[in-house]
Design an enzyme around this catalytic site. Structure first.
Site, PDB file in Angstrom:
ATOM      1  N   THR A  12       1.245 -23.015 -30.937  1.00 29.63           N
ATOM      2  CA  THR A  12       0.736 -23.289 -29.589  1.00 29.63           C
ATOM      3  C   THR A  12      -0.610 -23.998 -29.624  1.00 29.63           C
ATOM      4  O   THR A  12      -0.913 -24.810 -28.751  1.00 29.63           O
ATOM      5  CB  THR A  12       0.637 -21.965 -28.798  1.00 29.63           C
ATOM      6  OG1 THR A  12       1.952 -21.420 -28.696  1.00 29.63           O
ATOM      7  CG2 THR A  12       0.088 -22.162 -27.403  1.00 29.63           C
ATOM      8  N   SER A  55       5.780 -21.784 -35.078  1.00 33.34           N
ATOM      9  CA  SER A  55       5.854 -20.886 -36.231  1.00 33.34           C
ATOM     10  C   SER A  55       7.178 -20.148 -36.379  1.00 33.34           C
ATOM     11  O   SER A  55       7.488 -19.705 -37.486  1.00 33.34           O
ATOM     12  CB  SER A  55       4.661 -19.935 -36.262  1.00 33.34           C
ATOM     13  OG  SER A  55       4.790 -18.905 -35.329  1.00 33.34           O
ATOM     14  N   THR A  88       1.328 -18.354 -33.648  1.00 33.40           N
ATOM     15  CA  THR A  88       0.984 -16.932 -33.740  1.00 33.40           C
ATOM     16  C   THR A  88       2.179 -16.033 -34.061  1.00 33.40           C
ATOM     17  O   THR A  88       2.005 -14.938 -34.578  1.00 33.40           O
ATOM     18  CB  THR A  88       0.341 -16.441 -32.423  1.00 33.40           C
ATOM     19  OG1 THR A  88       1.266 -16.658 -31.349  1.00 33.40           O
ATOM     20  CG2 THR A  88      -0.955 -17.175 -32.150  1.00 33.40           C
ATOM     21  N   ASP A  89       3.393 -16.524 -33.749  1.00 37.36           N
ATOM     22  CA  ASP A  89       4.555 -15.624 -33.881  1.00 37.36           C
ATOM     23  C   ASP A  89       4.759 -15.133 -35.317  1.00 37.36           C
ATOM     24  O   ASP A  89       5.139 -13.987 -35.534  1.00 37.36           O
ATOM     25  CB  ASP A  89       5.838 -16.330 -33.394  1.00 37.36           C
ATOM     26  CG  ASP A  89       5.858 -16.526 -31.883  1.00 37.36           C
ATOM     27  OD1 ASP A  89       5.028 -15.926 -31.183  1.00 37.36           O
ATOM     28  OD2 ASP A  89       6.727 -17.289 -31.405  1.00 37.36           O
TER      29      ASP A  89
HETATM   30  N1  ASP Z   1       5.697 -19.624 -30.300  1.00 32.73           N
HETATM   31  C1  ASP Z   1       4.390 -20.075 -30.736  1.00 32.73           C
HETATM   32  C2  ASP Z   1       4.401 -20.224 -32.232  1.00 32.73           C
HETATM   33  O1  ASP Z   1       4.319 -19.229 -32.923  1.00 32.73           O
HETATM   34  C3  ASP Z   1       3.385 -19.098 -30.298  1.00 32.73           C
HETATM   35  C4  ASP Z   1       1.965 -19.433 -30.663  1.00 32.73           C
HETATM   36  O2  ASP Z   1       1.655 -20.255 -31.507  1.00 32.73           O
HETATM   37  O3  ASP Z   1       1.099 -18.785 -30.062  1.00 32.73           O
HETATM   38  O4  ASP Z   1       4.469 -21.333 -32.716  1.00 32.73           O
END
Ligand code: ASP
Length: 323
Positions: A12, A55, A88-89
């Protein structure tokens, strides 16, 4: 002036939100590429972008590739620290894998964002600046791979994503954050115990991760044997117990040489063979189940894959997984 390597991988933090569809995605160009250089003048930042992906698309092969980049770049160019932006995932999995495998004596710090770069309150730039400030710190050395998020510094071993949308999505439930970022300081609170490193140049093992539940039976466990999985991690109940109908599957897996590792599905506490009823921890240990403490299921899975690349010996596996 410090010399840092910044590795953008996606997530993100590298996305823009489309106001018409209210969804975010990876565009053709990472918006961070234009701004990273302008964030600080206390370090020279060398920016590379080996991946530009969400991710959930990260694989263990990608993690091995990242590990190799870090080791090669640090040994050839003598960087003072490494900052990695990541979705973050699965950030905790990449951070944990790097912590387990990377041999570099400079800080390695991951960060990301919960809001896309063009959203109101976008947290990516402040998280990235905090990660850079952490990587510049002498005190950040010898603390293992770190995750910096929302002004907190976490170790890769302890950190986990605990919220789907909050900007304070990352916590270390067992130990608390190892440090804090203030407007003018990077403060550490304690020196964490470091993991024993594993030598990993590739990963070609299949390890399943299952979550236990009331009434669980052996069907999925037996299917994993038929699918030739190399190992299984189960997020067991409480202190490390399973429903009685699972023990047939567990016995079959272990008899076939497929290691079964349990962690707890509880967020806090440790697993321990405390009960001798069918499926209780003591019974599971008698069946040959390995108890892994201090890791959640997704990290224990990474560790078991890495361990299986190092040894087939059961006692050695136990030594690695239980320490
Ligand atoms: N779905 C996103 C990812 O992990 C969430 C994020 O980056 O906050 O790429």
């Amino acid at each position: 002036m410090k010399n840092l390597l910044v590795i953008h991988t996606g997530g993100t933090i590298s996305m823009k939100k489309d106001s018409a569809t209210e969804t975010a995605g990876i565009g053709s160009r990472n918006p961070l590429l234009e701004t990273t250089d302008t964030l600080t003048d206390s370090s020279h930042l060398n920016v590379i972008e080996p991946f530009h992906k969400p991710s959930p698309h990260m694989t263990v092969t990608d993690m091995v590739y990242l590990k190799k980049i870090i080791e090669k770049e640090c040994s050839e160019k003598g960087y003072d620290g490494v900052v990695i932006t990541h979705g973050t995932d699965t950030m905790e999995e990449t951070a944990f894998f790097l912590d387990l495998t990377v041999r570099a004596d400079v800080p390695v710090v991951l960060t990301g964002a919960m809001r896309a770069s063009n959203e109101i309150g976008a947290d990516g730039f402040s998280n990235l600046l905090s990660a850079i400030r952490t990587a510049e710190e002498e005190q950040a050395k010898n603390k293992g791979v770190l995750v910096v998020f929302h002004d907190d510094i976490h170790t890769a071993v302890d950190v986990t994503k605990t919220h789907t949308t909050s900007a304070a999505a990352f916590q270390s439930p067992l130990a608390g954050p190892v440090g804090t970022i203030t407007p003018n300081q990077v403060l550490f609170r304690y020196n964490p115990l470091l993991q024993n490193k594993l030598q990993v140049d590739e990963i070609n093992k299949q390890v399943a991760l299952l979550k236990a539940y009331a009434g669980m039976d052996s069907s999925i466990l037996l299917a994993l044997k038929d699918m030739a999985y190399d190992g299984v991690v189960i997020e067991a109940l409480g202190q490390g117990n399973l429903p009685p109908q699972t023990t047939q599957g567990i016995e079959t897996l272990i008899r076939s040489g497929i290691p079964v590792v349990v962690v707890s599905r509880c967020q806090g506490g440790f697993v321990y063979p405390a009960y001798h009823y069918q499926g209780g921890g003591s019974h599971l240990r008698d069946l040959g189940v390995i108890f892994c403490n201090g890791l959640n299921g997704q990290k224990a899975r990474i560790k078991l894959m890495a361990a299986l690349m190092n040894t087939k010996d059961r006692n050695e596996l136990i030594r690695i997984m239980e320490n």
